[in-house]
Design a protein around this motif. Structure first.
Motif, PDB file in Angstrom:
ATOM      1  N   VAL A 174       0.839  -1.198   0.000  1.00 44.76           N
ATOM      2  CA  VAL A 174       0.000   0.000   0.000  1.00 44.76           C
ATOM      3  C   VAL A 174       0.875   1.249   0.000  1.00 44.76           C
ATOM      4  N   ASP A 175       0.646   2.143  -0.956  1.00 41.29           N
ATOM      5  CA  ASP A 175       1.322   3.443  -0.995  1.00 41.29           C
ATOM      6  C   ASP A 175       0.269   4.531  -0.869  1.00 41.29           C
ATOM      7  N   LEU A 176       0.482   5.415   0.074  1.00 40.24           N
ATOM      8  CA  LEU A 176      -0.520   6.459   0.292  1.00 40.24           C
ATOM      9  C   LEU A 176       0.157   7.653   0.959  1.00 40.24           C
ATOM     10  N   ALA A 177      -0.136   8.867   0.473  1.00 48.26           N
ATOM     11  CA  ALA A 177       0.444  10.059   1.099  1.00 48.26           C
ATOM     12  C   ALA A 177      -0.674  11.024   1.470  1.00 48.26           C
ATOM     13  N   LEU A 178      -0.595  11.525   2.696  1.00 44.64           N
ATOM     14  CA  LEU A 178      -1.614  12.446   3.197  1.00 44.64           C
ATOM     15  C   LEU A 178      -0.961  13.799   3.476  1.00 44.64           C
ATOM     16  N   GLU A 179      -1.591  14.875   2.985  1.00 43.57           N
ATOM     17  CA  GLU A 179      -1.059  16.216   3.235  1.00 43.57           C
ATOM     18  C   GLU A 179      -1.786  16.841   4.427  1.00 43.57           C
ATOM     19  N   ALA A 180      -1.117  17.768   5.093  1.00 47.88           N
ATOM     20  CA  ALA A 180      -1.774  18.500   6.174  1.00 47.88           C
ATOM     21  C   ALA A 180      -2.895  19.353   5.578  1.00 47.88           C
ATOM     22  N   GLY A 181      -3.993  19.446   6.300  1.00 44.60           N
ATOM     23  CA  GLY A 181      -5.071  20.323   5.864  1.00 44.60           C
ATOM     24  C   GLY A 181      -5.942  19.786   4.748  1.00 44.60           C
ATOM     25  N   GLU A 182      -5.825  18.497   4.459  1.00 50.21           N
ATOM     26  CA  GLU A 182      -6.703  17.940   3.426  1.00 50.21           C
ATOM     27  C   GLU A 182      -7.527  16.780   3.998  1.00 50.21           C
ATOM     28  N   VAL A 183      -8.669  16.553   3.347  1.00 49.83           N
ATOM     29  CA  VAL A 183      -9.425  15.342   3.623  1.00 49.83           C
ATOM     30  C   VAL A 183      -9.146  14.373   2.484  1.00 49.83           C
ATOM     31  N   LEU A 184      -8.507  13.276   2.823  1.00 57.85           N
ATOM     32  CA  LEU A 184      -8.214  12.257   1.822  1.00 57.85           C
ATOM     33  C   LEU A 184      -9.183  11.104   2.049  1.00 57.85           C
ATOM     34  N   ALA A 185     -10.046  10.877   1.071  1.00 62.78           N
ATOM     35  CA  ALA A 185     -11.001   9.783   1.227  1.00 62.78           C
ATOM     36  C   ALA A 185     -10.370   8.486   0.776  1.00 62.78           C
ATOM     37  N   LEU A 186     -10.722   7.407   1.461  1.00 65.96           N
ATOM     38  CA  LEU A 186     -10.219   6.091   1.086  1.00 65.96           C
ATOM     39  C   LEU A 186     -11.444   5.235   0.791  1.00 65.96           C
ATOM     40  N   VAL A 187     -11.551   4.815  -0.470  1.00 69.43           N
ATOM     41  CA  VAL A 187     -12.719   4.016  -0.842  1.00 69.43           C
ATOM     42  C   VAL A 187     -12.264   2.676  -1.391  1.00 69.43           C
ATOM     43  N   GLY A 188     -13.200   1.768  -1.535  1.00 65.84           N
ATOM     44  CA  GLY A 188     -12.876   0.439  -2.027  1.00 65.84           C
ATOM     45  C   GLY A 188     -13.962  -0.534  -1.629  1.00 65.84           C
ATOM     46  N   ASP A 189     -13.996  -1.647  -2.342  1.00 62.74           N
ATOM     47  CA  ASP A 189     -15.008  -2.647  -2.080  1.00 62.74           C
ATOM     48  C   ASP A 189     -14.843  -3.221  -0.666  1.00 62.74           C
ATOM     49  N   ASN A 190     -15.864  -3.898  -0.175  1.00 62.34           N
ATOM     50  CA  ASN A 190     -15.742  -4.584   1.112  1.00 62.34           C
ATOM     51  C   ASN A 190     -14.581  -5.565   1.037  1.00 62.34           C
ATOM     52  N   GLY A 191     -13.721  -5.505   2.058  1.00 61.20           N
ATOM     53  CA  GLY A 191     -12.595  -6.439   2.080  1.00 61.20           C
ATOM     54  C   GLY A 191     -11.402  -5.994   1.269  1.00 61.20           C
ATOM     55  N   ALA A 192     -11.445  -4.772   0.737  1.00 63.63           N
ATOM     56  CA  ALA A 192     -10.314  -4.293  -0.062  1.00 63.63           C
ATOM     57  C   ALA A 192      -9.082  -4.065   0.800  1.00 63.63           C
ATOM     58  N   GLY A 193      -9.296  -3.869   2.106  1.00 64.02           N
ATOM     59  CA  GLY A 193      -8.162  -3.686   3.012  1.00 64.02           C
ATOM     60  C   GLY A 193      -8.051  -2.292   3.596  1.00 64.02           C
ATOM     61  N   LYS A 194      -9.110  -1.513   3.473  1.00 62.57           N
ATOM     62  CA  LYS A 194      -9.070  -0.126   3.970  1.00 62.57           C
ATOM     63  C   LYS A 194      -8.835  -0.088   5.477  1.00 62.57           C
ATOM     64  N   SER A 195      -9.665  -0.819   6.218  1.00 58.36           N
ATOM     65  CA  SER A 195      -9.522  -0.792   7.680  1.00 58.36           C
ATOM     66  C   SER A 195      -8.172  -1.339   8.101  1.00 58.36           C
ATOM     67  N   THR A 196      -7.757  -2.414   7.448  1.00 59.92           N
ATOM     68  CA  THR A 196      -6.458  -3.000   7.788  1.00 59.92           C
ATOM     69  C   THR A 196      -5.343  -1.988   7.540  1.00 59.92           C
ATOM     70  N   ALA A 197      -5.434  -1.272   6.438  1.00 63.24           N
ATOM     71  CA  ALA A 197      -4.399  -0.289   6.115  1.00 63.24           C
ATOM     72  C   ALA A 197      -4.323   0.794   7.192  1.00 63.24           C
ATOM     73  N   ILE A 198      -5.478   1.349   7.562  1.00 63.81           N
ATOM     74  CA  ILE A 198      -5.401   2.467   8.504  1.00 63.81           C
ATOM     75  C   ILE A 198      -5.055   1.994   9.925  1.00 63.81           C
ATOM     76  N   LYS A 199      -5.293   0.718  10.214  1.00 63.18           N
ATOM     77  CA  LYS A 199      -4.890   0.219  11.534  1.00 63.18           C
ATOM     78  C   LYS A 199      -3.365   0.212  11.680  1.00 63.18           C
TER      79      LYS A 199
END
Ligand SMILES: Nc1ncnc2c1ncn2[C@@H]1O[C@H](COP(=O)(O)OP(=O)(O)OP(=O)(O)O)[C@@H](O)[C@H]1O
Ligand SMILES: [Mg+2]
Lengths: 251, 335
Positions: A22-47
């Protein structure tokens, strides 16, 4: 320099490879949405940025410095607050007690440190006013609050403690329409105060409203990142269902 | 589906609703129980001439002291959404060992800290088994209920232990400013417990863990540490009660404290604690203990059989839990 950067994060549970770089970059002052199908790994990534999981491979950088979280507490002290849909608050406690939970100010009483409830109360009232929130600051416990009000308390907590990064995992999943608007408003407010917000959601209309940028995950990888104003639901759905950049070029 | 108007956000109306519900919350079940207890007193005062005599009142004060101390200790695990079923047996074991030490002419000032240490050790074992091994509190302390009672019979051979030094019953017999010393001790223990629960971080974390252990962990609360402290407090207070019982009877009795755990749990619950955790106060525990002591005392005076007494107590617990449930539902906006 990105505020928070995940690069090449791999994670397996037993034989199941859930994150595959997983590659992801977040900037200060922005809302970065993370979307994907169920089980895509979103929750696992942010944990991984919440300090719940440790990556098998890859690294996380906070303000350019490599970090390894050994506990949720550690992530929190470094300024990363995570708001979970289900277990955000302690029902038995008041709004203020929840906002300060784990970091209560104390004062001395006969040499014994006691919780400074007066300070908690006044700080809470000021904070809720600043958020122009509809939460009654004097509610005896948070048990009687609505789902949206509870989310707001959790977000207020993040704001008060000057989080650099706030992660919201499906904050509106169980909310009525009006309440969703309030949470979206609060998320924008956090970003306006310079916080980097990661916002996981399934409702694309809502996502396009709240986000500055949208990242799409598919089977354990971030496959597409785009500015919210430069995309639409159809395009996002294509990527969510496995459409690749290669195909995009070929077309 | 019951509709819940309180969850529709509509500006100030929401705040008003929540304020109103918090007001309702401020009239807790303890108040009703207290009112009921006073009614029972009045009734008993009318039906038995002996009930309101100084002798009976100070007798009741001594009785309630021991029961309330056990209940105060029990409250800590209950707030954590745990339970300690071993307190009655712990009171018996610590009491009998305390008595045996005294009978062997050990000075009180040595026997006392040793007994306290034993109580803390037992609490530590309970707490470690629950938190580190992940065995449900109910199972761990059920084993303790049986095991510590067995140990009590083993060390005493099932016999009472006599030969206490004459100084011992000072605590049980004397009064301070007309109030039995035991009652004063109980009040001090109660005040300290109240202080911990109400004003310290430890107390706040008890309620936080009891309402949501996982979220407490996630905000960085040391759940293990709080759990250990709570089970140590329960066992320690049981040991205090055990020693006070020895002082009161001027002997060690291996049958002491049989059923005390249920009595303590009942007192806490009647006083507003929830077995699901996160709720309960020391004042409530005290009121609950007073109610049960009153019922026991009144039943004896009126010659009501102890079997009926148990039935009445059972009905009372059911009634209080029922009333409390209705209140909680109303507060949550479910009609
Ligand atoms: N602790 C775990 N052990 C084994 N498998 C897991 C574990 N956690 C997650 N998974 C698996 O990893 C995959 C990704 O899960 P994850 O919760 O990250 O998905 P998600 O994108 O958040 O989905 P949703 O939109 O449904 O919340 C799923 O297939 C899930 O079953
Ligand atoms: Mg998820």
């Amino acid at each position: 320099m990105a505020l928070l950067e995940m690069s090449g994060i791999f994670k397996s549970f037993g034989p199941v490879e859930v994150l595959r770089g997983v590659d992801l970059a977040l900037e200060a002052g922005e809302v970065l949405a993370l979307v994907g199908d169920n089980g895509a790994g979103k929750s696992t990534a942010i944990k991984h940025v919440a300090g719940v999981y440790r990556a098998d491979a890859g690294e996380i950088r906070l303000e350019g410095k490599k970090v390894e979280f050994d506990s949720p507490r550690h992530a929190r002290t470094l300024g990363i607050e995570t708001v979970y849909q289900d277990l955000a608050l302690a029902d038995a406690l008041s709004v203020g007690a929840n906002i300060f939970l784990g970091r209560e100010p104390t004062r001395k009483f006969l040499g014994i440190p006691v919780v400074d409830n007066a300070k908690i109360r006044s700080e809470t009232e000021a904070l809720l006013k600043r958020l122009s929130s509809r939460i009654p600051p004097k509610a005896a416990t948070v048990a009687g609050l609505s789902g949206g009000q509870r989310q707001a308390v959790a977000i207020a907590r993040a704001l008060y403690w000057k989080a650099k990064v706030v992660v919201l995992d499906e904050p509106t999943a169980a909310l009525a329409v009006m309440e969703r608007e309030h949470v979206i408003e609060l998320s924008r407010r956090l970003a306006a105060e310079g916080v980097g917000v990661i916002y996981i959601g399934h409702n694309l209309i809502e996502i396009l409203e709240v986000a500055d940028r949208v990242a799409v995950m598919y089977r354990g990888q971030v496959v597409h990142v785009v500015k919210a104003e430069e995309t639409n639901q159809q395009e996002l759905i294509k990527y969510m269902t496995g459409f690749t950049e290669a195909e995009a070029k070929a077309a | 589906m019951a509709s819940a108007p309180a969850t529709t956000p509509s500006g100030p109306a929401v705040a008003d609703e929540a304020q109103a519900s918090s007001l309702r919350h401020r009239l807790p079940v303890e108040i009703y129980v207290l009112g009921f207890t006073v009614l029972v007193w009045v009734g008993l005062g009318v039906f038995s001439r002996y009930f309101l005599t100084a002798g009976n009142i100070s007798n009741m004060m001594r009785q309630v002291s021991i029961d309330a101390i056990v209940a105060f200790g029990e409250l800590f695990p209950i707030i954590l959404a745990g339970i300690d079923l071993s307190v009655g047996s712990v009171a018996a074991l610590t009491g009998i060992l305390f008595a045996m030490m005294l009978a062997a002419h050990l000075p009180v000032l040595l026997a006392l800290p040793l007994t306290v240490a034993l109580g803390l050790l037992i609490g530590l074992i309970n707490g470690l088994a629950i938190d580190r091994l992940g065995i449900p509190a109910f199972i761990v302390t059920l084993a303790g209920l049986q095991g510590f009672r067995g140990l009590t019979y083993l060390v005493s051979g099932g016999m009472t232990v006599a030969g206490m030094p004459s100084s011992l019953d000072l605590v049980a017999r004397t009064s301070i400013a007309g109030i039995p010393t035991m009652f004063v001790l109980m009040a001090v223990i109660g005040l300290v417990s109240h202080f911990i629960l109400r004003y310290t971080r430890l107390g706040r974390y008890c309620y936080a863990i009891g309402s949501n252990a996982e979220s407490a962990r996630r905000v960085g609360i040391n759940v293990t540490q709080v759990t250990l402290v709570c089970y140590c407090i329960a066992a320690l207070f049981a040991a205090f009660a055990g020693m006070l019982l020895v002082s009161r009877l001027t002997m060690g009795n291996p049958n002491a404290g049989v059923g005390a755990e249920l009595q303590a749990i009942a007192a806490a619950v009647v006083g507003g604690a929830s077995l699901f955790g996160g709720r309960g106060t020391i004042l409530g525990c005290f009121i609950g203990s007073v109610l049960f002591t009153t019922i026991g005392n009144g039943a004896n005076l009126l010659g009501v059989s102890s079997f009926w007494q148990m039935v009445i107590e059972g009905l009372l617990i059911a009634l209080v839990v029922y009333v409390d449930n209705i209140q909680k539902k109303r507060q949550a906006g479910v009609r």
